[in-house]
Motif scaffolding. Sequence first.
Motif, PDB file in Angstrom:
ATOM      1  N   VAL A  11      -0.549 -12.804  -5.338  1.00 49.14           N
ATOM      2  CA  VAL A  11      -1.782 -11.792  -5.327  1.00 49.14           C
ATOM      3  C   VAL A  11      -1.914 -10.546  -5.448  1.00 49.14           C
ATOM      4  N   ASP A  13      -2.886  -6.654  -8.920  1.00 51.74           N
ATOM      5  CA  ASP A  13      -4.084  -6.106  -9.126  1.00 51.74           C
ATOM      6  C   ASP A  13      -4.968  -6.687  -9.601  1.00 51.74           C
ATOM      7  N   GLU A  15      -5.499 -10.385  -9.523  1.00 51.61           N
ATOM      8  CA  GLU A  15      -6.517 -10.757  -8.110  1.00 51.61           C
ATOM      9  C   GLU A  15      -7.318 -10.368  -7.317  1.00 51.61           C
ATOM     10  N   LEU A  16      -6.295  -9.446  -6.810  1.00 48.50           N
ATOM     11  CA  LEU A  16      -7.096  -8.419  -5.765  1.00 48.50           C
ATOM     12  C   LEU A  16      -8.441  -7.637  -5.983  1.00 48.50           C
ATOM     13  N   SER A  19     -11.439  -4.681  -1.870  1.00 45.04           N
ATOM     14  CA  SER A  19     -11.459  -4.506  -0.529  1.00 45.04           C
ATOM     15  C   SER A  19     -12.163  -2.655   0.027  1.00 45.04           C
ATOM     16  N   ARG A  78      -3.550  -1.567   2.251  1.00 45.78           N
ATOM     17  CA  ARG A  78      -4.767  -2.256   1.525  1.00 45.78           C
ATOM     18  C   ARG A  78      -3.915  -3.117   0.930  1.00 45.78           C
ATOM     19  N   TRP A  79      -2.597  -3.072   0.813  1.00 48.40           N
ATOM     20  CA  TRP A  79      -1.817  -4.642   0.312  1.00 48.40           C
ATOM     21  C   TRP A  79      -0.977  -4.942   1.529  1.00 48.40           C
ATOM     22  N   PHE A  82      -0.746  -9.166   1.520  1.00 51.28           N
ATOM     23  CA  PHE A  82      -0.332  -9.390   0.298  1.00 51.28           C
ATOM     24  C   PHE A  82       1.164  -9.561   0.500  1.00 51.28           C
ATOM     25  N   TYR A  98     -12.127  -8.102   2.185  1.00 57.30           N
ATOM     26  CA  TYR A  98     -11.305  -9.140   0.576  1.00 57.30           C
ATOM     27  C   TYR A  98     -11.802  -9.523   0.169  1.00 57.30           C
ATOM     28  N   SER A  99     -12.050  -9.130  -1.672  1.00 57.58           N
ATOM     29  CA  SER A  99     -12.495 -10.176  -2.088  1.00 57.58           C
ATOM     30  C   SER A  99     -11.705 -10.514  -3.527  1.00 57.58           C
ATOM     31  N   ILE A 100     -10.820 -11.697  -3.313  1.00 55.25           N
ATOM     32  CA  ILE A 100      -9.997 -12.468  -4.451  1.00 55.25           C
ATOM     33  C   ILE A 100     -10.660 -13.510  -5.709  1.00 55.25           C
TER      34      ILE A 100
END
Length: 301
Positions: A11, A13, A15-16, A19, A78-79, A82, A98-100
Amino acid sequence: MDFNIISPMQVTDVELVASNIAENDHPDWGAGTTYAAGDKVISTASHRIYESMQDGNQGNDPVADDGTWWLDLRATNRWSAFDNRRSNKARRADQITYSIVPTQDCDAISLFGLTAGSVRIEVWDGAVRIYDQTFVMADTGHVVSVYTYFFGGIVYARQKVLNGFPGYIGHRIDITISAIGATAEVGHIVLGRNHLLGTVLNLPRIDFVSHSRKGYDDFGEEILVKRGSTRKVEVSLAVPTIQAPRVMDIIDEVDGLATAFYASGNGPNFGVEGLGFVDDHGQPLDVAGESVFPLILKTLK
């Protein structure tokens, strides 16, 4: 019960895409700013937090630094979900989202280190929601008597594994972790392709591995230093011998990666699940038809 392992998707920048956790733990590093020892900054390029090691620290990019000027502390809030660690948790009051958008097909998701009353997973194909499931995280396994049913309090599960959802390339996966009135937390999220390796034979073994330390002061009194714990999981899998190359290819694919493993089936999984890595895998082959493969995994702190 069957033994499954998830081949994780990285994951980044790409894919994510969204948030509700802002990346503002500390000021962003600036090349023209002079930092004193102990000052903390973040880099939105690496998504990590750094602490200045010296006074007069100017023009030294923490991402490229060799440790002379900056100490790499951890991932930003935030990260943190992952960063391949369960103990460094992403936190936010009431709710984390989270939106992926996956860049590879992923039909499984596993969340570890949860503090949540519920977890909701939605999958969107453009503007159309094609999947929507909410899971209440109350853990009824702690109810062992009438007394604990009425007076034992509510215990919440710390992890959730889900497979079979349509996480295809280009779909958007929305994850909502809710702890209304409290602080929602998640230690690590794994998304990827689920692989069924084989059937778990009787007597799987789970070892508790303590990383705490005991020392003594000048008077001989014990000094206990708590450092958390991990688990070592040993299973023997029954696999058709003809599938031996497939199993070894999957193990090779996840080698050195933080991945999720779990047991599935109609009955309980007896704690055979976790976030970890493959430590050892042997393949004694029985050419008669079905082989027994020993597999050792270690969880991450």
